[in-house]
Write a protein that holds these residues in place. Structure first.
Motif, PDB file in Angstrom:
ATOM      1  N   LYS A   1       0.830  -1.203   0.000  1.00 53.03           N
ATOM      2  CA  LYS A   1       0.000   0.000   0.000  1.00 53.03           C
ATOM      3  C   LYS A   1       0.868   1.259   0.000  1.00 53.03           C
ATOM      4  O   LYS A   1       0.603   2.204  -0.738  1.00 53.03           O
ATOM      5  CB  LYS A   1      -0.931  -0.011   1.207  1.00 53.03           C
ATOM      6  CG  LYS A   1      -1.897   1.132   1.222  1.00 53.03           C
ATOM      7  CD  LYS A   1      -2.851   1.037   2.398  1.00 53.03           C
ATOM      8  CE  LYS A   1      -3.822   2.191   2.385  1.00 53.03           C
ATOM      9  NZ  LYS A   1      -4.734   2.133   3.528  1.00 53.03           N
ATOM     10  N   ALA A   2       1.918   1.265   0.816  1.00 52.30           N
ATOM     11  CA  ALA A   2       2.821   2.424   0.863  1.00 52.30           C
ATOM     12  C   ALA A   2       3.543   2.593  -0.465  1.00 52.30           C
ATOM     13  O   ALA A   2       3.730   3.716  -0.940  1.00 52.30           O
ATOM     14  CB  ALA A   2       3.819   2.262   2.005  1.00 52.30           C
ATOM     15  N   LEU A   3       3.957   1.485  -1.067  1.00 50.62           N
ATOM     16  CA  LEU A   3       4.631   1.558  -2.360  1.00 50.62           C
ATOM     17  C   LEU A   3       3.687   2.094  -3.431  1.00 50.62           C
ATOM     18  O   LEU A   3       4.076   2.933  -4.241  1.00 50.62           O
ATOM     19  CB  LEU A   3       5.160   0.182  -2.760  1.00 50.62           C
ATOM     20  CG  LEU A   3       5.869   0.094  -4.112  1.00 50.62           C
ATOM     21  CD1 LEU A   3       7.070   1.034  -4.137  1.00 50.62           C
ATOM     22  CD2 LEU A   3       6.313  -1.323  -4.378  1.00 50.62           C
ATOM     23  N   ARG A   4       2.447   1.639  -3.420  1.00 49.20           N
ATOM     24  CA  ARG A   4       1.462   2.108  -4.389  1.00 49.20           C
ATOM     25  C   ARG A   4       1.198   3.601  -4.210  1.00 49.20           C
ATOM     26  O   ARG A   4       1.129   4.347  -5.189  1.00 49.20           O
ATOM     27  CB  ARG A   4       0.160   1.324  -4.211  1.00 49.20           C
ATOM     28  CG  ARG A   4      -0.851   1.574  -5.277  1.00 49.20           C
ATOM     29  CD  ARG A   4      -2.049   0.658  -5.129  1.00 49.20           C
ATOM     30  NE  ARG A   4      -1.757  -0.397  -4.160  1.00 49.20           N
ATOM     31  CZ  ARG A   4      -2.591  -0.821  -3.227  1.00 49.20           C
ATOM     32  NH1 ARG A   4      -3.781  -0.347  -3.135  1.00 49.20           N
ATOM     33  NH2 ARG A   4      -2.255  -1.758  -2.380  1.00 49.20           N
TER      34      ARG A   4
ATOM     35  N   THR B   1       2.100   6.393  -7.051  1.00 50.03           N
ATOM     36  CA  THR B   1       1.049   7.293  -7.549  1.00 50.03           C
ATOM     37  C   THR B   1       1.492   8.736  -7.406  1.00 50.03           C
ATOM     38  O   THR B   1       1.327   9.542  -8.321  1.00 50.03           O
ATOM     39  CB  THR B   1      -0.258   7.059  -6.774  1.00 50.03           C
ATOM     40  OG1 THR B   1      -0.640   5.699  -6.915  1.00 50.03           O
ATOM     41  CG2 THR B   1      -1.367   7.944  -7.299  1.00 50.03           C
ATOM     42  N   TRP B   2       2.051   9.067  -6.242  1.00 47.39           N
ATOM     43  CA  TRP B   2       2.544  10.432  -6.026  1.00 47.39           C
ATOM     44  C   TRP B   2       3.640  10.762  -7.031  1.00 47.39           C
ATOM     45  O   TRP B   2       3.680  11.858  -7.582  1.00 47.39           O
ATOM     46  CB  TRP B   2       3.078  10.583  -4.602  1.00 47.39           C
ATOM     47  CG  TRP B   2       3.655  11.939  -4.355  1.00 47.39           C
ATOM     48  CD1 TRP B   2       2.982  13.041  -3.948  1.00 47.39           C
ATOM     49  CD2 TRP B   2       5.008  12.337  -4.549  1.00 47.39           C
ATOM     50  NE1 TRP B   2       3.838  14.102  -3.856  1.00 47.39           N
ATOM     51  CE2 TRP B   2       5.094  13.700  -4.237  1.00 47.39           C
ATOM     52  CE3 TRP B   2       6.157  11.681  -4.955  1.00 47.39           C
ATOM     53  CZ2 TRP B   2       6.281  14.415  -4.302  1.00 47.39           C
ATOM     54  CZ3 TRP B   2       7.346  12.386  -5.032  1.00 47.39           C
ATOM     55  CH2 TRP B   2       7.399  13.746  -4.705  1.00 47.39           C
ATOM     56  N   ARG B   3       4.531   9.818  -7.260  1.00 53.30           N
ATOM     57  CA  ARG B   3       5.653  10.038  -8.187  1.00 53.30           C
ATOM     58  C   ARG B   3       5.154  10.277  -9.615  1.00 53.30           C
ATOM     59  O   ARG B   3       5.704  11.111 -10.336  1.00 53.30           O
ATOM     60  CB  ARG B   3       6.579   8.840  -8.151  1.00 53.30           C
ATOM     61  CG  ARG B   3       7.886   9.070  -8.808  1.00 53.30           C
ATOM     62  CD  ARG B   3       8.767   7.890  -8.558  1.00 53.30           C
ATOM     63  NE  ARG B   3      10.122   8.193  -8.953  1.00 53.30           N
ATOM     64  CZ  ARG B   3      11.054   7.289  -9.099  1.00 53.30           C
ATOM     65  NH1 ARG B   3      10.784   6.035  -8.855  1.00 53.30           N
ATOM     66  NH2 ARG B   3      12.251   7.631  -9.457  1.00 53.30           N
ATOM     67  N   ALA B   4       4.111   9.546 -10.022  1.00 55.87           N
ATOM     68  CA  ALA B   4       3.561   9.733 -11.366  1.00 55.87           C
ATOM     69  C   ALA B   4       2.874  11.098 -11.501  1.00 55.87           C
ATOM     70  O   ALA B   4       2.906  11.710 -12.562  1.00 55.87           O
ATOM     71  CB  ALA B   4       2.574   8.613 -11.683  1.00 55.87           C
TER      72      ALA B   4
ATOM     73  N   PRO C   1      11.633  15.951  -6.193  1.00 51.44           N
ATOM     74  CA  PRO C   1      12.490  14.893  -5.634  1.00 51.44           C
ATOM     75  C   PRO C   1      11.666  13.900  -4.820  1.00 51.44           C
ATOM     76  O   PRO C   1      10.636  14.253  -4.248  1.00 51.44           O
ATOM     77  CB  PRO C   1      13.462  15.645  -4.733  1.00 51.44           C
ATOM     78  CG  PRO C   1      13.176  17.086  -4.880  1.00 51.44           C
ATOM     79  CD  PRO C   1      11.953  17.266  -5.698  1.00 51.44           C
ATOM     80  N   ASP C   2      12.132  12.682  -4.745  1.00 50.11           N
ATOM     81  CA  ASP C   2      11.403  11.631  -4.032  1.00 50.11           C
ATOM     82  C   ASP C   2      11.275  11.925  -2.543  1.00 50.11           C
ATOM     83  O   ASP C   2      10.338  11.460  -1.903  1.00 50.11           O
ATOM     84  CB  ASP C   2      12.105  10.285  -4.215  1.00 50.11           C
ATOM     85  CG  ASP C   2      12.021   9.790  -5.653  1.00 50.11           C
ATOM     86  OD1 ASP C   2      11.175  10.302  -6.409  1.00 50.11           O
ATOM     87  OD2 ASP C   2      12.798   8.893  -6.007  1.00 50.11           O
ATOM     88  N   GLU C   3      12.203  12.691  -1.978  1.00 52.39           N
ATOM     89  CA  GLU C   3      12.162  12.989  -0.548  1.00 52.39           C
ATOM     90  C   GLU C   3      10.949  13.819  -0.154  1.00 52.39           C
ATOM     91  O   GLU C   3      10.546  13.826   1.001  1.00 52.39           O
ATOM     92  CB  GLU C   3      13.435  13.731  -0.115  1.00 52.39           C
ATOM     93  CG  GLU C   3      14.690  12.887  -0.204  1.00 52.39           C
ATOM     94  CD  GLU C   3      15.255  12.861  -1.619  1.00 52.39           C
ATOM     95  OE1 GLU C   3      15.021  13.797  -2.400  1.00 52.39           O
ATOM     96  OE2 GLU C   3      15.945  11.876  -1.938  1.00 52.39           O
ATOM     97  N   GLU C   4      10.361  14.558  -1.112  1.00 55.18           N
ATOM     98  CA  GLU C   4       9.197  15.387  -0.815  1.00 55.18           C
ATOM     99  C   GLU C   4       7.901  14.590  -0.826  1.00 55.18           C
ATOM    100  O   GLU C   4       6.873  15.081  -0.411  1.00 55.18           O
ATOM    101  CB  GLU C   4       9.091  16.532  -1.828  1.00 55.18           C
ATOM    102  CG  GLU C   4      10.204  17.534  -1.722  1.00 55.18           C
ATOM    103  CD  GLU C   4      10.057  18.661  -2.731  1.00 55.18           C
ATOM    104  OE1 GLU C   4       8.978  18.775  -3.339  1.00 55.18           O
ATOM    105  OE2 GLU C   4      11.018  19.410  -2.903  1.00 55.18           O
TER     106      GLU C   4
END
Length: 50
Positions: free
Chosen positions: A5-8, A12-15, A21-24
Motif C-alpha cells: 500500500k505504501a509503495l502504491r 502514484t505520487w511520483r507519477a 524529488p522523491d524525498e518530498e
C-alpha cells in the motif's frame, strides 16, 4: 514485504509529480526495510560462499 500500500501510494505520487524529488513525497517505509534487509542478506551470502 508487507508495504504494498505504501509503495502504491508513493508510485502514484511520483507519477503525479514527475519533477519533484522523491524525498518530498509520502513516507516510504519499504525503503527503510530495504536498506536494513539487504546488508543482512549480503552478509549471510558472503559468509555462506566462504
Amino acid at each position: 514485504m508487507g508495504h504494498w500500500k505504501a509503495l502504491r501510494t508513493f508510485m502514484t505520487w511520483r507519477a503525479e509529480n514527475p519533477g519533484k524529488p522523491d524525498e518530498e513525497g509520502p513516507g516510504t517505509p519499504w525503503i527503510l526495510q530495504l536498506t536494513l534487509t539487504l546488508p543482512v542478506f549480503f552478509s549471510a551470502a558472503i559468509l555462506y560462499v566462504r
